[in-house]
Design an enzyme around this catalytic site. Structure first.
Site, PDB file in Angstrom:
ATOM      1  N   ARG A 186     -14.882  33.617  36.276  1.00 23.29           N
ATOM      2  CA  ARG A 186     -15.908  32.647  35.850  1.00 23.29           C
ATOM      3  C   ARG A 186     -17.306  33.254  35.872  1.00 23.29           C
ATOM      4  O   ARG A 186     -18.070  33.093  34.933  1.00 23.29           O
ATOM      5  CB  ARG A 186     -15.840  31.407  36.744  1.00 23.29           C
ATOM      6  CG  ARG A 186     -14.660  30.556  36.381  1.00 23.29           C
ATOM      7  CD  ARG A 186     -14.336  29.487  37.388  1.00 23.29           C
ATOM      8  NE  ARG A 186     -13.113  28.820  36.955  1.00 23.29           N
ATOM      9  CZ  ARG A 186     -12.354  28.042  37.713  1.00 23.29           C
ATOM     10  NH1 ARG A 186     -12.690  27.838  38.973  1.00 23.29           N
ATOM     11  NH2 ARG A 186     -11.272  27.481  37.222  1.00 23.29           N
ATOM     12  N   TYR A 191     -11.796  28.173  28.258  1.00 23.93           N
ATOM     13  CA  TYR A 191     -10.947  28.958  29.176  1.00 23.93           C
ATOM     14  C   TYR A 191     -11.651  29.286  30.483  1.00 23.93           C
ATOM     15  O   TYR A 191     -12.804  28.940  30.670  1.00 23.93           O
ATOM     16  CB  TYR A 191     -10.300  30.158  28.487  1.00 23.93           C
ATOM     17  CG  TYR A 191     -11.132  31.256  27.858  1.00 23.93           C
ATOM     18  CD1 TYR A 191     -12.451  31.462  28.154  1.00 23.93           C
ATOM     19  CD2 TYR A 191     -10.520  32.126  26.943  1.00 23.93           C
ATOM     20  CE1 TYR A 191     -13.164  32.508  27.567  1.00 23.93           C
ATOM     21  CE2 TYR A 191     -11.226  33.165  26.346  1.00 23.93           C
ATOM     22  CZ  TYR A 191     -12.541  33.341  26.677  1.00 23.93           C
ATOM     23  OH  TYR A 191     -13.232  34.370  26.109  1.00 23.93           O
ATOM     24  N   GLU A 192     -10.889  29.888  31.385  1.00 16.24           N
ATOM     25  CA  GLU A 192     -11.322  30.110  32.783  1.00 16.24           C
ATOM     26  C   GLU A 192     -11.618  28.764  33.452  1.00 16.24           C
ATOM     27  O   GLU A 192     -12.514  28.643  34.280  1.00 16.24           O
ATOM     28  CB  GLU A 192     -12.583  31.002  32.857  1.00 16.24           C
ATOM     29  CG  GLU A 192     -12.460  32.334  32.127  1.00 16.24           C
ATOM     30  CD  GLU A 192     -11.823  33.448  32.948  1.00 16.24           C
ATOM     31  OE1 GLU A 192     -11.514  33.219  34.142  1.00 16.24           O
ATOM     32  OE2 GLU A 192     -11.619  34.542  32.392  1.00 16.24           O
ATOM     33  N   GLY A 193     -10.833  27.756  33.102  1.00 17.62           N
ATOM     34  CA  GLY A 193     -11.074  26.393  33.600  1.00 17.62           C
ATOM     35  C   GLY A 193     -12.070  25.733  32.666  1.00 17.62           C
ATOM     36  O   GLY A 193     -13.156  26.275  32.433  1.00 17.62           O
TER      37      GLY A 193
END
Ligand SMILES: Cc1cc2nc3c(=O)[nH]c(=O)nc-3n(C[C@H](O)[C@H](O)[C@H](O)COP(=O)(O)OP(=O)(O)OC[C@H]3O[C@@H](n4cnc5c(N)ncnc54)[C@H](O)[C@@H]3O)c2cc1C
Length: 567
Positions: A236, A374-376
């Site tokens: 992140r 993405y990446e949460g």
């Protein structure tokens, strides 16, 4: 000789209750000569190998991405943060961020391939693998001989990653696991050699991580979710860094175009409407850099402290990053959204041509769009940031409770009518920043009073409080960076930076004011409402308003005259 850390380090999330001194933060101006050389080498590589071939990348020439990744490996860029004993350059956390920043801006394809490989593709093995696994896999990942991928998402398990159904069953002779299931959206899966696959052993509740194709269990059984999430934390903050050079390239292309494009016998760069966009773009880039590198160095320092206390690098890096989960999530949200806005403004400056594939704006917007997913997703990361802070507050790791009580006491007291000494740079801004933190604490207190621990079900409330926290962190980072640089280079030298910092803070105050008002009037009864709205008014008060239009004109002039982002 061991370097010791003497400055005071703010713990993860603590910025909401603590004042940080500017000399204690790291700024992009603090990079060493070695780091600057590395940055220039990476930039030159990205210009030559990626930016100049952008059209080819856009034709989905898959081999090109692979070739660039191989060349990046040969130059050591894939192993910047990997310790030397595993074939990397063993450079610091901020150096890995710097490389990620400057290599990622020229094409979404390489940015994702690089990020997935060096971050989530390599980190689970580096951070959780045993010695044998690290020796076997990491050197080849660091050199680019092998590429890595991270396989967590499934058709039915996206944000709720731990609900994945992929199964790992131990063979009868206990020599291997048979993994069966479906994965989706796996970056680099088309060419990766080493996959970190998350699956559940038999009927376990939690995931376990495996290195595939040769079945290898990473860490302990059931640790997979923890491994997946910790790898994501690093991913992140790196995603935030990865967005920065994309933003610089967008503003630079936009400035160039605006100086060439003539309408109404005037270069469009001379129109206030265009200049205002350029000023806002530059401000967001400057603030994003300030916050990203501040957090990166905090993580690096925490890793060093943990190493000095006897932890090995692996454990220290894990814990160091974990400490700053809140900052990693906030940065991911803030900078992915800045990138989207900047790309959108870029399209607008290019007009119809911005909408066409012929100019780099269309792809910049498209590439930016994925960073919010993405990446949460950004919803999940907003919830992670505030949820983690509340947890730290409940455990007493961040002193939220007594600070929120002090704000409540202050609200019931008689306000001071004294005009403080406002002479000197950022005197007023620092008072405002302190007050914004009080608004944040006031809202946390009001939310907890109304919902108690059930606040975790009140997502709209949490999202707004999270946004307020993000604006506070970014505004503070800009104030501290500019103040530090005013102290060493003089205020005259920092005119543009002062203007950007003041503009950003002013805009943050407006946003926080709106969000806080919405929460107050939605959640409180009429008596509380009066009281909280009075607090909000008091805490958003400027003694001397800055003049936003003047600030924007000043910033735009500097950037446009310089033909590029120049801070
Ligand atoms: C180009 C690309 C590359 C990717 N690379 C990888 C990779 O390398 N490895 C990998 O494992 N995955 C990868 N992913 C998957 C990515 O991480 C997921 O798409 C992402 O986590 C979201 O999951 P989802 O798509 O299933 O959306 P969902 O989880 O179905 O979400 C849909 C919407 O609901 C919201 N939502 C979901 N749950 C909540 C909640 N509890 N509260 C509030 N809102 C919620 C989301 O924010 C979103 O707006 C990639 C995806 C893409 C598109």
């Amino acid at each position: 000789m061991k370097e010791t850390i003497e400055k005071e380090i703010t713990r993860g999330g603590e910025f909401v209750v603590k004042e940080t001194q500017s000399e204690n933060i790291f700024t992009p101006e603090d990079f060493s000569d070695e780091q600057k050389m590395m940055r220039d080498a990476v930039k030159e590589f990205a210009d030559r190998e990626i930016w100049s071939k952008k059209e080819e990348f856009e034709k989905k020439n898959f081999q090109l991405t692979l070739d660039v990744m191989k060349k990046a490996g040969e130059l050591g860029f894939l192993g910047v943060g990997v310790p030397e004993e595993y074939g990397g350059l063993g450079m610091s956390f901020t150096s890995t961020m710097l490389v990620c920043d400057y290599i990622s801006g020229s094409s979404g394809s390489t940015s994702t391939a690089f990020g997935a490989h060096t971050g989530i593709g390599t980190m689970p093995i580096l951070l959780y693998g045993n010695e044998e696994q690290k020796n076997k896999y990491v050197p080849k990942l660091a050199s680019g001989e092998h590429f890595g991928a991270y396989c967590l998402t499934e058709p039915g398990a996206g944000s709720d990653a731990n609900s994945g159904k992929t199964k790992a069953v131990l063979s009868k002779d206990k020599s291997h696991y048979l993994i069966s299931g479906q994965k989706i959206w796996i970056s680099n899966a088309g060419f990766a050699d080493i996959l970190t696959v998350f699956a559940k052993i038999e009927d376990d509740k939690n995931l376990t991580a495996f290195i595939v194709p040769i079945d290898n269990l990473v860490g302990n059984e059931g640790d997979g979710f923890k491994i997946a999430m910790n790898a994501l934390n690093i991913g992140r903050i790196k995603l935030a860094a990865a967005a920065l050079d994309a933003e610089r390239r967008i503003i630079n292309s936009s400035i160039n175009y605006s100086k060439e494009r003539v309408q109404f016998n005037t270069k469009i760069s001379e129109f206030g409407a265009i200049r205002e966009k350029v000023a806002t773009m530059a401000t967001d880039i400057y603030v994003g850099e300030s916050a990203t590198y501040r957090a990166a160095k905090d993580i690096e320092d925490r890793i060093k402290i943990l190493e000095d206390s006897g932890k090995n690098h692996q454990e220290a890096e894990l814990k160091g990053v974990e400490e700053y989960v809140i900052e990693c999530s906030m940065l991911k949200v803030a900078i992915s959204e800045d990138l989207q806005n900047i790309a959108d403004q870029g399209i607008q400056i290019f007009g119809g041509m911005g909408y066409s594939k012929e100019t780099p704006m269309e792809s910049a917007w498209r590439d930016a769009r994925i960073a919010r997913i993405y990446e949460g997703t950004n919803e999940i990361n907003r919830l992670v940031a505030i949820g983690m802070l509340i947890k730290k507050g409940m455990k007493g790791h961040v002193d939220l409770i007594s600070k929120a009580e002090s704000v409540a006491d202050e609200l019931t007291g008689i306000p001071s009518f004294e005009i403080p000494d406002l002479s000197g740079v950022f005197k007023e801004e620092k008072i405002i920043l302190k007050n914004l933190k009080k608004i944040f604490l006031m809202l946390c207190g009001a939310g907890m009073k109304k919902f108690g621990l059930d606040i975790e079900k009140e997502q709209e409330v949490l999202m707004s409080i999270s946004d307020i926290m993000i604006k506070i962190y970014l505004s503070e980072s800009a104030i501290l960076r500019t103040e530090k640089n005013c102290n060493r280079y003089g205020e005259e030298n920092q005119k543009g930076q002062i203007a950007m910092t003041q503009l950003y803070l002013y805009q943050s105050v407006e946003l926080i004011s709106n969000k806080a008002k919405e929460l107050i009037i939605s959640l409180s009864n009429s008596e509380e409402q009066k009281f909280l709205l009075m607090g909000l008014k008091r805490f958003t008060k400027y003694f001397n308003y800055p003049k936003p239009l003047e600030l924007k004109r000043k910033i735009a002039k500097m950037v446009i005259d310089n033909n590029s982002y120049c801070f």
